[in-house]
Motif scaffolding. Structure first.
Motif, PDB file in Angstrom:
ATOM      1  N   PHE A  77      43.665  39.843  41.519  1.00  0.00           N
ATOM      2  CA  PHE A  77      42.244  40.186  41.515  1.00  0.00           C
ATOM      3  C   PHE A  77      41.447  39.245  42.408  1.00  0.00           C
ATOM      4  CE2 PHE A  77      37.960  39.621  39.650  1.00  0.00           C
ATOM      5  CZ  PHE A  77      37.463  40.869  39.999  1.00  0.00           C
ATOM      6  N   TYR A  78      41.784  37.970  42.377  1.00  0.00           N
ATOM      7  CA  TYR A  78      41.052  36.992  43.192  1.00  0.00           C
ATOM      8  C   TYR A  78      41.151  37.350  44.675  1.00  0.00           C
ATOM      9  CZ  TYR A  78      39.364  32.348  44.600  1.00  0.00           C
ATOM     10  OH  TYR A  78      38.654  31.314  45.130  1.00  0.00           O
ATOM     11  N   LEU A  79      42.352  37.698  45.112  1.00  0.00           N
ATOM     12  CA  LEU A  79      42.522  38.096  46.515  1.00  0.00           C
ATOM     13  C   LEU A  79      41.797  39.403  46.812  1.00  0.00           C
ATOM     14  CD1 LEU A  79      46.208  37.030  46.906  1.00  0.00           C
ATOM     15  CD2 LEU A  79      44.475  36.563  48.637  1.00  0.00           C
ATOM     16  N   MET A  80      41.878  40.351  45.884  1.00  0.00           N
ATOM     17  CA  MET A  80      41.216  41.637  46.110  1.00  0.00           C
ATOM     18  C   MET A  80      39.707  41.470  46.165  1.00  0.00           C
ATOM     19  SD  MET A  80      43.518  44.325  43.895  1.00  0.00           S
ATOM     20  CE  MET A  80      42.810  45.809  44.655  1.00  0.00           C
ATOM     21  N   ALA A  81      39.197  40.545  45.361  1.00  0.00           N
ATOM     22  CA  ALA A  81      37.758  40.304  45.357  1.00  0.00           C
ATOM     23  C   ALA A  81      37.282  39.752  46.696  1.00  0.00           C
ATOM     24  CB  ALA A  81      37.388  39.331  44.234  1.00  0.00           C
ATOM     25  N   ARG A  82      38.229  39.323  47.524  1.00  0.00           N
ATOM     26  CA  ARG A  82      37.864  38.863  48.867  1.00  0.00           C
ATOM     27  C   ARG A  82      38.142  39.934  49.912  1.00  0.00           C
ATOM     28  NH1 ARG A  82      35.196  36.037  45.974  1.00  0.00           N
ATOM     29  NH2 ARG A  82      35.614  33.823  45.627  1.00  0.00           N
TER      30      ARG A  82
ATOM     31  N   MET B 173      32.425  43.219  40.201  1.00  0.00           N
ATOM     32  CA  MET B 173      33.466  42.998  41.210  1.00  0.00           C
ATOM     33  C   MET B 173      34.683  43.890  40.962  1.00  0.00           C
ATOM     34  SD  MET B 173      33.325  40.973  43.882  1.00  0.00           S
ATOM     35  CE  MET B 173      34.177  42.050  45.016  1.00  0.00           C
TER      36      MET B 173
ATOM     37  N   PRO C 246      38.426  46.713  43.764  1.00  0.00           N
ATOM     38  CA  PRO C 246      37.738  45.447  44.071  1.00  0.00           C
ATOM     39  C   PRO C 246      37.733  45.128  45.569  1.00  0.00           C
ATOM     40  CG  PRO C 246      39.245  45.157  42.222  1.00  0.00           C
ATOM     41  CD  PRO C 246      39.458  46.545  42.731  1.00  0.00           C
ATOM     42  N   ASP C 247      38.850  45.408  46.250  1.00  0.00           N
ATOM     43  CA  ASP C 247      38.888  45.071  47.677  1.00  0.00           C
ATOM     44  C   ASP C 247      37.895  45.908  48.472  1.00  0.00           C
ATOM     45  OD1 ASP C 247      40.778  47.080  46.856  1.00  0.00           O
ATOM     46  OD2 ASP C 247      41.499  47.170  48.919  1.00  0.00           O
TER      47      ASP C 247
ATOM     48  N   ALA D 223      34.503  44.469  48.017  1.00  0.00           N
ATOM     49  CA  ALA D 223      34.325  43.295  48.883  1.00  0.00           C
ATOM     50  C   ALA D 223      34.048  43.735  50.315  1.00  0.00           C
ATOM     51  CB  ALA D 223      35.568  42.413  48.831  1.00  0.00           C
TER      52      ALA D 223
ATOM     53  N   PHE E 249      33.425  32.716  41.657  1.00  0.00           N
ATOM     54  CA  PHE E 249      33.926  32.721  40.286  1.00  0.00           C
ATOM     55  C   PHE E 249      33.475  31.484  39.517  1.00  0.00           C
ATOM     56  CE2 PHE E 249      36.547  35.742  42.368  1.00  0.00           C
ATOM     57  CZ  PHE E 249      37.104  36.562  41.407  1.00  0.00           C
TER      58      PHE E 249
ATOM     59  N   PHE F 245      44.582  32.106  53.119  1.00  0.00           N
ATOM     60  CA  PHE F 245      43.769  32.919  52.216  1.00  0.00           C
ATOM     61  C   PHE F 245      42.566  33.483  52.971  1.00  0.00           C
ATOM     62  CE2 PHE F 245      40.313  33.311  49.166  1.00  0.00           C
ATOM     63  CZ  PHE F 245      40.897  34.010  48.132  1.00  0.00           C
TER      64      PHE F 245
ATOM     65  N   GLN G  34      38.736  42.410  56.023  1.00  0.00           N
ATOM     66  CA  GLN G  34      37.372  42.903  56.163  1.00  0.00           C
ATOM     67  C   GLN G  34      37.080  43.308  57.608  1.00  0.00           C
ATOM     68  OE1 GLN G  34      34.322  40.947  54.023  1.00  0.00           O
ATOM     69  NE2 GLN G  34      35.650  40.316  52.352  1.00  0.00           N
TER      70      GLN G  34
ATOM     71  N   LEU H 113      32.759  34.390  54.782  1.00  0.00           N
ATOM     72  CA  LEU H 113      32.790  35.849  54.648  1.00  0.00           C
ATOM     73  C   LEU H 113      31.420  36.502  54.843  1.00  0.00           C
ATOM     74  CD1 LEU H 113      35.311  36.079  51.669  1.00  0.00           C
ATOM     75  CD2 LEU H 113      35.730  36.674  54.057  1.00  0.00           C
TER      76      LEU H 113
END
Ligand SMILES: Nc1ncnc2c1ncn2[C@@H]1O[C@H](COP(=O)(O)OP(=O)(O)O)[C@@H](O)[C@H]1O
Ligand SMILES: [Mg+2]
Lengths: 456, 277
Positions: free
Chosen positions: A388-393, B72, B96-97, B100, B108, B122, B130, B181
């Motif tokens: 989820f953390y990666l998807m949230a980005r 989110m 979620p992606d 974003a 968070f 990352f 994106q 971002l």
């Protein structure tokens, strides 16, 4: 000799005969003893043999495999390209499946007095050292080691004399046999006192899924106060039955570091044995394994502490997906004299599909006092919060998972000190993780002798 | 209704996050959410127009983080009623992606560590996803500048994201991601908790810089308990949440009153949700 098969006793004996006649007497005796031991042993069975309890090879028909011919040019080129990309400065020993060996880029090592040559040649010219190296692997113990001892040909031999720090690494390529054939890859390494060596052993073949058989041994003798970095990479074709023994015997004050990557083969049973024979010897074994399709990959490790103040640490990280199966068992065996031994074994498994299975059984057997030993193992899935953390980005689910799996392997891969080698391994893993289509094993029917075919 | 999808097929709205023409307004209407059968949000109404800074305050356990996670698209949170739109899209239908990529960002309250994934890798993966990948040199330079501004040691680039980071380091790493971002709406869930005065200023200035760089087009939904961070990031509106509802809304002076009087007066007084004070 293309009609010769290892299982047809009489004919194989003739092949054995040529090998015995072509080598020194001591080696001929060794081969003959090994052959006698082999013929007296039944095929390992998952019901009779504890080592094979979770790996069933009852469908293996040794008689189906012919002795390998010379490697195809494309495969030689591919093996050279891997060396050129990952560690071009290393001396290159190319071992064909038929026993042909070529050595390149070894001048600086030879100038240092290091011997890098075909094992068969070494057996004639340097019998004493070769015997020292081979003595790490008994002829009569296990089925496949006995078979290898009888029938190996070609192979790589490396000797680093006392006090010599080998200037460049040695890269040994073992090329897979052609479809339907068997090869016996061999590497024997002796590193004398206060010497050091980095060895890469790359097992590689074409991408097709035809059945093949590979029975190999790597024997390393590491003398007092010496250091060896040992980097085995296994990326054999998906239809390969692979049986391999890797055994390092460590003398006093020596330091052995194994960094391994197991990616290929259809069915593998590998033994990785570290024998800590001299006081203060140290071993670190760190390895990654990525299993997919219908691969069945079985690793059995031994950390045998025979002397005082020895230290060993093993970390084995496995990611399995599709219908792949990983089997691991690891033993830390501390003998009576190994006081103050310090041993640890840890197996971590990441399952990426419902159909994937991983099991790990680390064990301790302690006969000495005052030791520090431990073991652990875990089986888990990709963490929802991490995904989820990666998807949230903005990272899509599948790529998030790939990043997490790559990250899972990072603490092993990051320990590879040569940058180009580390990047190459990362790239190999990336291809496996991304799951570029692997050919399905040919003739994947119930009764065919294909490895890794027991997904359900 | 159900929890947010994690995989999705079908066409992506054109342009991803960067070239969407509808204003980046967030509209939450009557949002009801439960976790494992437990009702947490009981009808939240909230509107954050493009470019505005809204503070969301309220006692512990009132549902602020639940709202943030739900916006989110965390799969654990099950939406049982209401609607959410952002930049004209039905947010609840998106993974979620995709949210974003539409320009939504969540800092968070407790960021997750991902062992083995470096901060650099990352961030590159995030930017690539994106559609905003930078050439390697530009990326490294930008990252260096942002890290310096946030007083982060360069070694954090190659450290695994959030792995072994202290609380304060995690907060900075979240703001670093925000800065790299440049979203259209940043939901900041207690970016100030556990920070000393200097670290708080660094974090707040980090947010300010991103806002200014985007010529006031980035909206912020700032979840906090403390007045102090609001001195750096003056809110256009302040909302108070209690027991899963927004119970009071007002101008920035509302934050003053909370600082002086606590939440009590608002909680006792409410009878109808969303009261203007
Ligand atoms: N994963 C969860 N499982 C069960 N209850 C949860 C979970 N997360 C939050 N809650 C509950 O939801 C309520 C709201 O929590 P939260 O949204 O974290 O509040 P806040 O951020 O305002 O402090 C609390 O009662 C909390 O215990
Ligand atoms: Mg919270």
């Amino acid at each position: 000799m293309t009609d010769v098969t290892v299982a047809e006793g009489a004919i194989a004996r003739r092949r054995l005969g040529t090998l015995v006649d072509g080598g020194p007497a001591w080696l001929g005796d060794r081969r003959t003893a090994a052959w006698d031991a082999f013929t007296a042993l039944p095929l390992p069975s998952s019901s009779r043999d504890e080592d094979w309890r979770r790996t069933d090879i009852s469908k293996l028909r040794l008689g189906d495999f012919a002795p390998a011919g010379p490697a195809a040019e494309a495969l030689v080129a591919a093996a050279r390209a891997r060396h050129a990309r990952a560690l071009p400065q290393a001396a290159l020993v190319l071992c064909g499946p038929d026993g042909a060996v070529s050595v390149d880029h070894a001048d600086s090592l030879l100038a240092q007095g290091v011997i890098v040559c075909p094992l068969q040649e070494a057996a004639l010219r340097h019998p004493e050292v070769v015997r020292r190296g081979l003595s790490a692997v008994g002829v009569d113990g296990a089925y496949f080691a006995a078979l290898w001892n009888a029938l190996w040909a070609g192979g790589a031999f490396v000797y680093v004399p006392r006090g010599v720090e080998a200037m460049t690494p040695v890269w040994v390529s073992h090329l897979a046999p052609e479809a339907g054939a068997v090869s016996f890859p061999s590497t024997v390494v002796v590193v004398d006192e206060r010497a050091s060596l980095t060895l890469v052993e790359d097992r590689v073949g074409p991408g097709d899924a035809a059945p093949r058989l590979s029975v190999g041994v790597t024997a390393l003798r590491v003398a007092d106060q010496s250091r060896v970095d040992d980097i085995p990479v296994q990326q054999l074709p998906p239809g390969t039955w692979h049986f391999a023994t890797r055994r390092a015997a460590l003398a006093a004050g020596s330091r052995y570091r194994l960094l391994g990557a197991t990616l290929g083969a259809g069915l593998e049973k590998a033994y990785w044995d570290v024998l800590l024979e001299g006081a203060g010897a140290e071993a670190d074994v760190l390895a990654v394994c990525h299993a997919r399709g219908r691969q069945h990959l079985d690793l059995q490790s031994l950390q045998l502490h025979r002397a005082r103040d020895t230290r060993s640490n093993l970390l084995y990280k496995v990611a399995a997906r599709d219908l792949a199966r990983s089997v691991y068992s690891g033993l830390i065996d501390v003998e009576r004299d190994a006081v103050h031994a310090d041993g640890y074994v840890l197996n971590r498994n990441l399952l990426l599909s419902r159909g994937a299975v991983a099991s790990g059984v680390p064990r301790l057997e302690i006969k000495a006092n005052d030791v520090r030993c431990g073991h652990g193992n875990s089986v888990g899935h990709v963490d929802d919060e991490e995904r989820f953390y990666l998807m949230a980005r903005g990272v899509p689910a599948e790529e998030a998972e790939r990043l997490i799996v790559t990250g899972f392997f990072a603490d092993v891969i990051d320990r590879v000190s040569q940058e180009s080698l580390r990047e190459w391994l990362t790239a190999l893993l990336a291809v496996e993780i991304a799951g570029a289509p692997a050919a399905e094993p040919e003739a994947a029917t119930e009764d065919a002798a294909e490895p890794g075919g027991r997904g359900s | 209704m159900s929890s947010a999808p994690l995989t999705q097929s079908g066409p992506e709205p054109p342009g991803g996050g960067s070239a969407v023409s509808a204003p980046a307004e967030l509209r939450v209407e009557g949002l009801r959410v439960q976790i494992e059968g437990k009702r947490i949000l009981e009808g939240v109404d909230l509107r954050v127009p493009e470019g505005e800074v809204h503070a969301l305050m309220g006692p512990n356990g009132s549902g602020k983080s639940t709202l943030a996670y739900t916006l989110m698209g965390h799969p654990k949170y099950e939406v049982t009623g209401g609607s959410v739109s952002f930049a004209g899209e039905d947010l609840l239908a998106l993974t979620p992606d995709r949210r974003a990529r539409l320009g939504l960002f969540l800092s968070f309250q407790q960021p997750t560590a991902i062992p083995g994934v470096t901060t650099v890798n990352f961030l590159r993966a995030a930017l690539r996803s994106q559609g905003r990948e930078l050439p390697a040199r530009d990326f490294i330079r930008r990252l260096g500048e942002e890290m310096e501004a946030l007083r982060m040691d360069p070694s954090f680039r190659s450290r695994y994201i959030n792995d072994g980071f202290s609380g304060g380091e995690r907060k900075r790493a979240e703001i670093l991601q925000l800065a790299m971002l440049e979203p259209r709406l940043a939901i900041l869930d207690e970016p100030d908790s556990g920070l000393d005065v200097d670290a708080l200023r660094t974090v707040a200035e980090g947010v300010r810089r991103v806002m200014e760089r985007n010529a006031g087009r980035m909206g912020v939904l700032l979840i906090t308990h403390y007045y102090r961070i609001l001195e750096h990031l003056t809110p256009d509106r302040v909302h108070v949440m209690s027991e899963g509802r927004v119970v009071a809304s007002g101008g920035s002076e509302l934050a003053h009153r909370i600082e002086a009087e606590g939440y009590e007066p608002f909680l006792d007084a409410f009878s109808s949700a969303g009261r203007e004070v």
